[in-house]
Design a protein around this motif. Structure first.
Motif, PDB file in Angstrom:
ATOM      1  N   ILE A 162       0.841  -1.201   0.000  1.00  0.00           N
ATOM      2  CA  ILE A 162       0.000   0.000   0.000  1.00  0.00           C
ATOM      3  C   ILE A 162       0.877   1.253   0.000  1.00  0.00           C
ATOM      4  O   ILE A 162       0.632   2.204  -0.748  1.00  0.00           O
ATOM      5  N   LYS A 163       1.919   1.257   0.830  1.00  0.00           N
ATOM      6  CA  LYS A 163       2.836   2.396   0.884  1.00  0.00           C
ATOM      7  C   LYS A 163       3.554   2.583  -0.452  1.00  0.00           C
ATOM      8  O   LYS A 163       3.724   3.701  -0.924  1.00  0.00           O
ATOM      9  N   ALA A 164       3.963   1.488  -1.064  1.00  0.00           N
ATOM     10  CA  ALA A 164       4.646   1.556  -2.356  1.00  0.00           C
ATOM     11  C   ALA A 164       3.707   2.112  -3.422  1.00  0.00           C
ATOM     12  O   ALA A 164       4.104   2.949  -4.240  1.00  0.00           O
ATOM     13  N   GLU A 165       2.469   1.661  -3.423  1.00  0.00           N
ATOM     14  CA  GLU A 165       1.481   2.169  -4.381  1.00  0.00           C
ATOM     15  C   GLU A 165       1.223   3.652  -4.160  1.00  0.00           C
ATOM     16  O   GLU A 165       1.077   4.415  -5.118  1.00  0.00           O
ATOM     17  N   ALA A 166       1.152   4.069  -2.904  1.00  0.00           N
ATOM     18  CA  ALA A 166       0.926   5.478  -2.585  1.00  0.00           C
ATOM     19  C   ALA A 166       2.091   6.330  -3.087  1.00  0.00           C
ATOM     20  O   ALA A 166       1.878   7.412  -3.645  1.00  0.00           O
ATOM     21  N   ARG A 167       3.329   5.855  -2.895  1.00  0.00           N
ATOM     22  CA  ARG A 167       4.501   6.596  -3.393  1.00  0.00           C
ATOM     23  C   ARG A 167       4.460   6.693  -4.917  1.00  0.00           C
ATOM     24  O   ARG A 167       4.731   7.744  -5.488  1.00  0.00           O
ATOM     25  N   TYR A 168       4.119   5.593  -5.560  1.00  0.00           N
ATOM     26  CA  TYR A 168       4.038   5.575  -7.025  1.00  0.00           C
ATOM     27  C   TYR A 168       2.966   6.544  -7.516  1.00  0.00           C
ATOM     28  O   TYR A 168       3.195   7.315  -8.448  1.00  0.00           O
ATOM     29  N   ALA A 169       1.811   6.530  -6.883  1.00  0.00           N
ATOM     30  CA  ALA A 169       0.722   7.430  -7.268  1.00  0.00           C
ATOM     31  C   ALA A 169       1.112   8.886  -7.048  1.00  0.00           C
ATOM     32  O   ALA A 169       0.837   9.744  -7.890  1.00  0.00           O
ATOM     33  N   ALA A 170       1.782   9.176  -5.943  1.00  0.00           N
ATOM     34  CA  ALA A 170       2.213  10.546  -5.662  1.00  0.00           C
ATOM     35  C   ALA A 170       3.231  11.020  -6.696  1.00  0.00           C
ATOM     36  O   ALA A 170       3.177  12.156  -7.170  1.00  0.00           O
ATOM     37  N   LYS A 171       4.151  10.132  -7.050  1.00  0.00           N
ATOM     38  CA  LYS A 171       5.166  10.479  -8.049  1.00  0.00           C
ATOM     39  C   LYS A 171       4.509  10.777  -9.397  1.00  0.00           C
ATOM     40  O   LYS A 171       4.846  11.758 -10.058  1.00  0.00           O
ATOM     41  N   ASN A 172       3.558   9.945  -9.791  1.00  0.00           N
ATOM     42  CA  ASN A 172       2.864  10.170 -11.059  1.00  0.00           C
ATOM     43  C   ASN A 172       2.014  11.432 -11.019  1.00  0.00           C
ATOM     44  O   ASN A 172       1.925  12.160 -12.006  1.00  0.00           O
ATOM     45  N   ALA A 173       1.392  11.705  -9.889  1.00  0.00           N
ATOM     46  CA  ALA A 173       0.586  12.926  -9.752  1.00  0.00           C
ATOM     47  C   ALA A 173       1.474  14.157  -9.882  1.00  0.00           C
ATOM     48  O   ALA A 173       1.093  15.147 -10.522  1.00  0.00           O
ATOM     49  N   LYS A 174       2.654  14.095  -9.291  1.00  0.00           N
ATOM     50  CA  LYS A 174       3.588  15.217  -9.382  1.00  0.00           C
ATOM     51  C   LYS A 174       4.016  15.440 -10.830  1.00  0.00           C
ATOM     52  O   LYS A 174       4.035  16.572 -11.307  1.00  0.00           O
ATOM     53  N   LYS A 175       4.344  14.357 -11.532  1.00  0.00           N
ATOM     54  CA  LYS A 175       4.731  14.470 -12.946  1.00  0.00           C
ATOM     55  C   LYS A 175       3.601  15.078 -13.773  1.00  0.00           C
ATOM     56  O   LYS A 175       3.833  15.937 -14.619  1.00  0.00           O
ATOM     57  N   GLU A 176       2.394  14.624 -13.530  1.00  0.00           N
ATOM     58  CA  GLU A 176       1.243  15.146 -14.279  1.00  0.00           C
ATOM     59  C   GLU A 176       1.033  16.626 -13.968  1.00  0.00           C
ATOM     60  O   GLU A 176       0.745  17.424 -14.861  1.00  0.00           O
ATOM     61  N   GLY A 177       1.197  16.997 -12.705  1.00  0.00           N
ATOM     62  CA  GLY A 177       1.058  18.400 -12.321  1.00  0.00           C
ATOM     63  C   GLY A 177       2.101  19.273 -13.000  1.00  0.00           C
ATOM     64  O   GLY A 177       1.798  20.373 -13.470  1.00  0.00           O
ATOM     65  N   LEU A 178       3.328  18.783 -13.067  1.00  0.00           N
ATOM     66  CA  LEU A 178       4.386  19.524 -13.752  1.00  0.00           C
ATOM     67  C   LEU A 178       4.086  19.661 -15.241  1.00  0.00           C
ATOM     68  O   LEU A 178       4.280  20.726 -15.831  1.00  0.00           O
ATOM     69  N   ARG A 179       3.595  18.584 -15.840  1.00  0.00           N
ATOM     70  CA  ARG A 179       3.230  18.617 -17.262  1.00  0.00           C
ATOM     71  C   ARG A 179       2.148  19.661 -17.522  1.00  0.00           C
ATOM     72  O   ARG A 179       2.238  20.451 -18.458  1.00  0.00           O
ATOM     73  N   GLU A 180       1.123  19.649 -16.678  1.00  0.00           N
ATOM     74  CA  GLU A 180       0.019  20.606 -16.831  1.00  0.00           C
ATOM     75  C   GLU A 180       0.502  22.036 -16.611  1.00  0.00           C
ATOM     76  O   GLU A 180       0.092  22.952 -17.308  1.00  0.00           O
ATOM     77  N   GLY A 181       1.392  22.219 -15.628  1.00  0.00           N
ATOM     78  CA  GLY A 181       1.933  23.547 -15.359  1.00  0.00           C
ATOM     79  C   GLY A 181       2.740  24.088 -16.528  1.00  0.00           C
ATOM     80  O   GLY A 181       2.614  25.262 -16.891  1.00  0.00           O
ATOM     81  N   ARG A 182       3.551  23.229 -17.128  1.00  0.00           N
ATOM     82  CA  ARG A 182       4.324  23.649 -18.302  1.00  0.00           C
ATOM     83  C   ARG A 182       3.399  23.992 -19.461  1.00  0.00           C
ATOM     84  O   ARG A 182       3.602  24.992 -20.156  1.00  0.00           O
ATOM     85  N   LYS A 183       2.369  23.191 -19.652  1.00  0.00           N
ATOM     86  CA  LYS A 183       1.412  23.439 -20.728  1.00  0.00           C
ATOM     87  C   LYS A 183       0.719  24.796 -20.528  1.00  0.00           C
ATOM     88  O   LYS A 183       0.606  25.586 -21.460  1.00  0.00           O
ATOM     89  N   GLU A 184       0.295  25.050 -19.307  1.00  0.00           N
ATOM     90  CA  GLU A 184      -0.371  26.322 -18.999  1.00  0.00           C
ATOM     91  C   GLU A 184       0.595  27.488 -19.178  1.00  0.00           C
ATOM     92  O   GLU A 184       0.229  28.535 -19.718  1.00  0.00           O
ATOM     93  N   GLY A 185       1.841  27.311 -18.744  1.00  0.00           N
ATOM     94  CA  GLY A 185       2.841  28.366 -18.887  1.00  0.00           C
ATOM     95  C   GLY A 185       3.142  28.691 -20.340  1.00  0.00           C
ATOM     96  O   GLY A 185       3.283  29.859 -20.706  1.00  0.00           O
ATOM     97  N   ARG A 186       3.224  27.655 -21.166  1.00  0.00           N
ATOM     98  CA  ARG A 186       3.457  27.890 -22.600  1.00  0.00           C
ATOM     99  C   ARG A 186       2.300  28.679 -23.199  1.00  0.00           C
ATOM    100  O   ARG A 186       2.512  29.623 -23.966  1.00  0.00           O
ATOM    101  N   LYS A 187       1.072  28.332 -22.829  1.00  0.00           N
ATOM    102  CA  LYS A 187      -0.094  29.037 -23.355  1.00  0.00           C
ATOM    103  C   LYS A 187      -0.073  30.498 -22.915  1.00  0.00           C
ATOM    104  O   LYS A 187      -0.330  31.400 -23.720  1.00  0.00           O
ATOM    105  N   GLU A 188       0.257  30.751 -21.649  1.00  0.00           N
ATOM    106  CA  GLU A 188       0.333  32.130 -21.159  1.00  0.00           C
ATOM    107  C   GLU A 188       1.392  32.920 -21.926  1.00  0.00           C
ATOM    108  O   GLU A 188       1.186  34.081 -22.269  1.00  0.00           O
ATOM    109  N   GLY A 189       2.526  32.277 -22.189  1.00  0.00           N
ATOM    110  CA  GLY A 189       3.593  32.940 -22.926  1.00  0.00           C
ATOM    111  C   GLY A 189       3.184  33.273 -24.349  1.00  0.00           C
ATOM    112  O   GLY A 189       3.417  34.387 -24.831  1.00  0.00           O
ATOM    113  N   VAL A 190       2.580  32.326 -25.023  1.00  0.00           N
ATOM    114  CA  VAL A 190       2.114  32.559 -26.388  1.00  0.00           C
ATOM    115  C   VAL A 190       1.066  33.667 -26.404  1.00  0.00           C
ATOM    116  O   VAL A 190       1.115  34.572 -27.251  1.00  0.00           O
ATOM    117  N   ASP A 191       0.143  33.629 -25.459  1.00  0.00           N
ATOM    118  CA  ASP A 191      -0.900  34.667 -25.391  1.00  0.00           C
ATOM    119  C   ASP A 191      -0.295  36.049 -25.170  1.00  0.00           C
ATOM    120  O   ASP A 191      -0.711  37.028 -25.804  1.00  0.00           O
TER     121      ASP A 191
END
Length: 83
Positions: A7-36
Motif C-alpha cells: 500500500i505504501k509503495a502504491e501510494a509513493r508511485y501514485a504521488a510520483k505520477n501525480a507530481k509528474k502530471e502536475g508539472l506537465r500541466e503547469g508547463r502546458k499552462e505556462g506555454r499558453k500564457e507565454g504565447v498569449d
C-alpha cells in the motif's frame, strides 16, 4: 512484501505520477500564457505600426520584456516584468 508495504509503495508511485502530471500541466499552462502574452504584444505593435520592434522582439528576449512592460502586459514568468 506485506500488504502494508504494498500500500505504501502504491501510494509513493501514485504521488510520483501525480507530481509528474502536475508539472506537465503547469508547463502546458505556462506555454499558453507565454504565447498569449507575445501574441497580444505583437498585435499592439502592429496596431502602432512598430514593425521594426516586432522584428527585434522576435529575437531579443530583453527587448520583449521591455515591450511587455511598456504595454503593461502581465506575464509572471519574466522575473523583472511588471515589477
Amino acid at each position: 512484501m506485506t500488504v502494508e508495504e504494498m500500500i505504501k509503495a502504491e501510494a509513493r508511485y501514485a504521488a510520483k505520477n501525480a507530481k509528474k502530471e502536475g508539472l506537465r500541466e503547469g508547463r502546458k499552462e505556462g506555454r499558453k500564457e507565454g504565447v498569449d502574452a507575445i501574441t497580444r504584444l505583437f498585435s499592439y505593435l502592429l496596431d502602432d505600426e512598430r514593425y521594426d520592434d516586432i522584428k527585434r522582439a522576435s529575437t531579443d528576449e530583453d527587448f520583449q520584456k521591455q515591450l511587455l512592460n511598456e504595454y503593461d502586459i502581465k506575464f509572471p514568468d519574466f522575473e523583472d516584468v511588471n515589477d
